[in-house]
Design a protein around this motif. Structure first.
Motif, mmCIF file in Angstrom:
data_model
loop_
_atom_site.group_PDB
_atom_site.id
_atom_site.type_symbol
_atom_site.label_atom_id
_atom_site.label_comp_id
_atom_site.label_asym_id
_atom_site.label_seq_id
_atom_site.Cartn_x
_atom_site.Cartn_y
_atom_site.Cartn_z
ATOM 1 N N VAL A 186 -0.453 1.124 -13.721
ATOM 2 C CA VAL A 186 -0.404 2.044 -12.579
ATOM 3 C C VAL A 186 -0.626 1.241 -11.295
ATOM 4 N N ARG A 187 -0.201 1.845 -10.193
ATOM 5 C CA ARG A 187 -0.426 1.239 -8.879
ATOM 6 C C ARG A 187 -1.865 1.533 -8.449
ATOM 7 N N THR A 239 -0.658 -3.660 -9.304
ATOM 8 C CA THR A 239 -0.585 -2.991 -10.605
ATOM 9 C C THR A 239 -1.744 -3.416 -11.520
ATOM 10 N N CYS A 278 -3.007 0.985 -5.624
ATOM 11 C CA CYS A 278 -2.976 1.420 -4.216
ATOM 12 C C CYS A 278 -2.632 2.894 -4.112
ATOM 13 N N LEU A 279 -2.212 3.518 -5.227
ATOM 14 C CA LEU A 279 -1.865 4.943 -5.193
ATOM 15 C C LEU A 279 -2.824 5.752 -6.055
ATOM 16 N N GLU A 334 0.801 -1.228 0.000
ATOM 17 C CA GLU A 334 0.000 0.000 0.000
ATOM 18 C C GLU A 334 0.830 1.273 0.000
ATOM 19 N N HIS A 335 2.049 1.221 -0.481
ATOM 20 C CA HIS A 335 2.748 2.487 -0.734
ATOM 21 C C HIS A 335 3.604 2.471 -1.996
ATOM 22 N N GLY A 336 3.193 1.659 -2.951
ATOM 23 C CA GLY A 336 3.794 1.788 -4.277
ATOM 24 C C GLY A 336 5.043 0.970 -4.524
ATOM 25 N N GLY A 353 10.082 -2.941 -10.666
ATOM 26 C CA GLY A 353 9.154 -2.371 -9.703
ATOM 27 C C GLY A 353 8.161 -3.395 -9.166
#
Ligand SMILES: Cc1cc2nc3c(=O)[nH]c(=O)nc-3n(C[C@H](O)[C@H](O)[C@H](O)COP(=O)(O)OP(=O)(O)OC[C@H]3O[C@@H](n4cnc5c(N)ncnc54)[C@H](O)[C@@H]3O)c2cc1C
Ligand code: FES
Ligand code: FES
Lengths: 163, 296
Positions: free
Chosen positions: A59-60, A51, A62-63, A43-45, A133
């Motif tokens: 994109v994430r 994804t 969670c962000l 939960e922080h990328g 990533g």
């Protein structure tokens, strides 16, 4: 808390959901739309498990606030298989043993799908860079890279077979 | 964790956005790419009463050449600058720096201007902005102004931006055609913030075979990136022999005051600063000389 209605296209289907502005897209996919294939690790990328594709780009989730996806198209891991057949990237993970516990796998599948769209013949180095990533605690990554190479070959075969 | 509750606005015009910022000021947070703000909300390190999402504002997603600058609007994503043909032509150090910023998925969403405003001392783009020179264009209901990087960064995550101001675009000064450039960094893993990063730009006097102008910047060595104009002064007008470049790079430490923290000791950061300065200067010189050969 005031909620608002959003409309988004998820895996090709139009969906309408009532959300609080603070809700993450990942949670709305999982809790409201029942699409639990999108996983939340950090939960922080950082881990990449969440994804998804937003208008075709990774994109994430969670962000991203769910309200920000209003009017956009989202593809989750559930949307990769077509007519019950695994996508080439999914098939590659199966053939090359690209997963163990499977927690990280949805994020890898989504990211690798995008990579092969952009760069159908990546080198091993390029695959590693694109997947840097996404974290996996089980496999040691070798088989994940092999799986993406498998998918690249498969896609090349499919394309050359096309009339 | 999950974000705390906040009031959410998604203005569709710049005036509307500036009005909201004027109304809520320090209570509000601008949401651009969210790649720094959302982690802070998720971890509840930030508790804004109001979030102003600028993603639906028009006309902020363009990369353009404006006179001597390359201009990047506030909604241009990292990945867009990474693949921008204009950036590759006019400021090739920018796409190279972008490839060092985070990971594929983070770069699809995070913005160039958001990174500059967020002011992480180890971030690549503030370093490159300071090295190239330029200005940030900022708007509020009080008017508009521009800020140079030297004046913008005040320390760790601290900038000169007022709570009611919105950054609408950044301009990077384009170095002379045929310049050489380089960005070198050391990070523990690909995509991590750098423990130390060095950016160099070299303008070459082909007729005399000497350095005409040179700029060196360092990031990760303090609260904000630093430009080492004094340290590199001996290179100006000189033939950039390997020995001279090394000597200049070995001298950067005296201008720095890096922190000791859990990521790296002060001594290690100073060592990295010297090594990366040397690599960046040498690579920039090489590129400048190679262009001369090609006649570019
Ligand atoms: C896993 C991970 C790894 C990362 N690695 C790196 C890295 O190696 N190098 C690096 O440089 N960055 C890295 N980042 C950060 C990334 O570059 C962010 O995109 C960037 O720091 C912030 O841009 P944003 O658009 O996402 O801003 P947001 O997160 O939306 O905002 C950040 C801050 O800036 C303010 N802000 C943003 N835009 C404006 C504006 N136009 N006007 C006024 N205020 C504004 C916001 O209010 C907020 O305070 C990483 C992020 C993650 C999650
Ligand atoms: S849960 Fe989103 S990146 Fe880890
Ligand atoms: S397969 Fe278990 S985390 Fe990757």
């Amino acid at each position: 808390m005031t909620t608002r209605q959003i409309r988004l296209t998820v895996n090709g289907q139009e969906r309408t959901v009532e959300v609080e502005p603070r809700w993450l897209l990942a949670d709305v996919l999982r809790e409201r739309l029942g699409l639990t294939g999108t996983h939340l690790g950090c939960e922080h990328g950082v881990c990449g498990a969440c994804t998804v594709l937003l208008d075709g780009r990774p994109v994430r989730s969670c962000l991203l606030l769910a309200v920000q996806a209003d009017g956009h198209a989202v593809t989750t891991v559930e949307g990769l298989a077509q007519d019950g057949a695994l996508s080439p990237v999914q098939e590659g993970f199966r053939q090359e043993h690209g997963l163990q516990c499977g927690f990280c796998t949805p994020g890898f599948l989504i990211t690798a799908t995008y990579l092969l769209e952009q760069n159908p013949q990546p080198t091993r180095e390029e695959i590693r860079e694109a997947l840097s990533g996404n974290l996996c605690r089980c496999t040691g990554y070798q088989n994940i890279v092999n799986a993406v190479e498998w998918a690249a070959r498969k896609l090349a075969e499919q394309n050359s077979a096309k009339p | 964790m999950k974000p705390p509750a906040f009031e959410y606005y998604c203005p569709e015009t710049l005036d509307e956005a500036l009005g909201l910022l004027a109304q809520y000021g320090a209570e509000a947070k601008v949401l651009a790419g969210g790649q720094s703000l959302m982690p802070m909300l998720n971890m509840r390190l930030s508790h804004p009463g109001v979030v102003i999402d600028i993603n639906r504002l028009p006309d902020l997603n363009r990369v353009t050449v404006e006179g001597t600058s390359l201009q990047v609007g506030a909604l241009v994503r990292h990945a867009e600058l990474e693949h921008s043909a204009l950036a590759a032509t006019h400021c090739p150090i920018l796409p190279a720096a972008e490839r060092l910023v985070a990971h594929l998925a983070i770069r699809q969403r995070g913005t160039v201007v958001g990174s500059l405003v967020h002011a992480d001392p180890a971030a690549e783009l503030p370093l490159v902005w300071l090295t190239l020179g330029g200005e940030l264009e900022v708007r509020s209901t009080r008017g508009s102004r521009t800020i140079a990087p030297e004046a913008f960064y005040l320390g760790y995550f601290m900038t000169d931006l007022a709570p009611d101001e919105l950054a609408v675009a950044v301009r990077f000064e384009r170095p002379a055609a045929g310049h050489g450039w380089a960005i070198e960094e050391f990070a523990r893993r690909s995509g991590d913030f750098a423990l130390c990063a060095a950016a160099a730009v070299v303008e070459w006097d082909a007729a005399r075979g000497v350095v005409q102008g040179v700029r060196l910047g360092l990031g990760g060595v303090g609260g904000a990136p630093v430009r080492l104009d004094q340290a590199v002064a001996p290179l100006v007008g000189a033939v950039p022999e390997a020995e001279l470049v090394r000597e200049v790079a070995r001298g950067v430490g005296q201008y720095l005051d890096p922190p000791d923290d859990l990521h790296a000791s002060r001594a290690f950061r100073l060592h990295l600063a010297e090594v990366l300065s040397e690599r960046a200067l040498r690579a920039a010189v090489r590129r400048a000389q190679a262009k001369e050969v090609q006649g570019a």
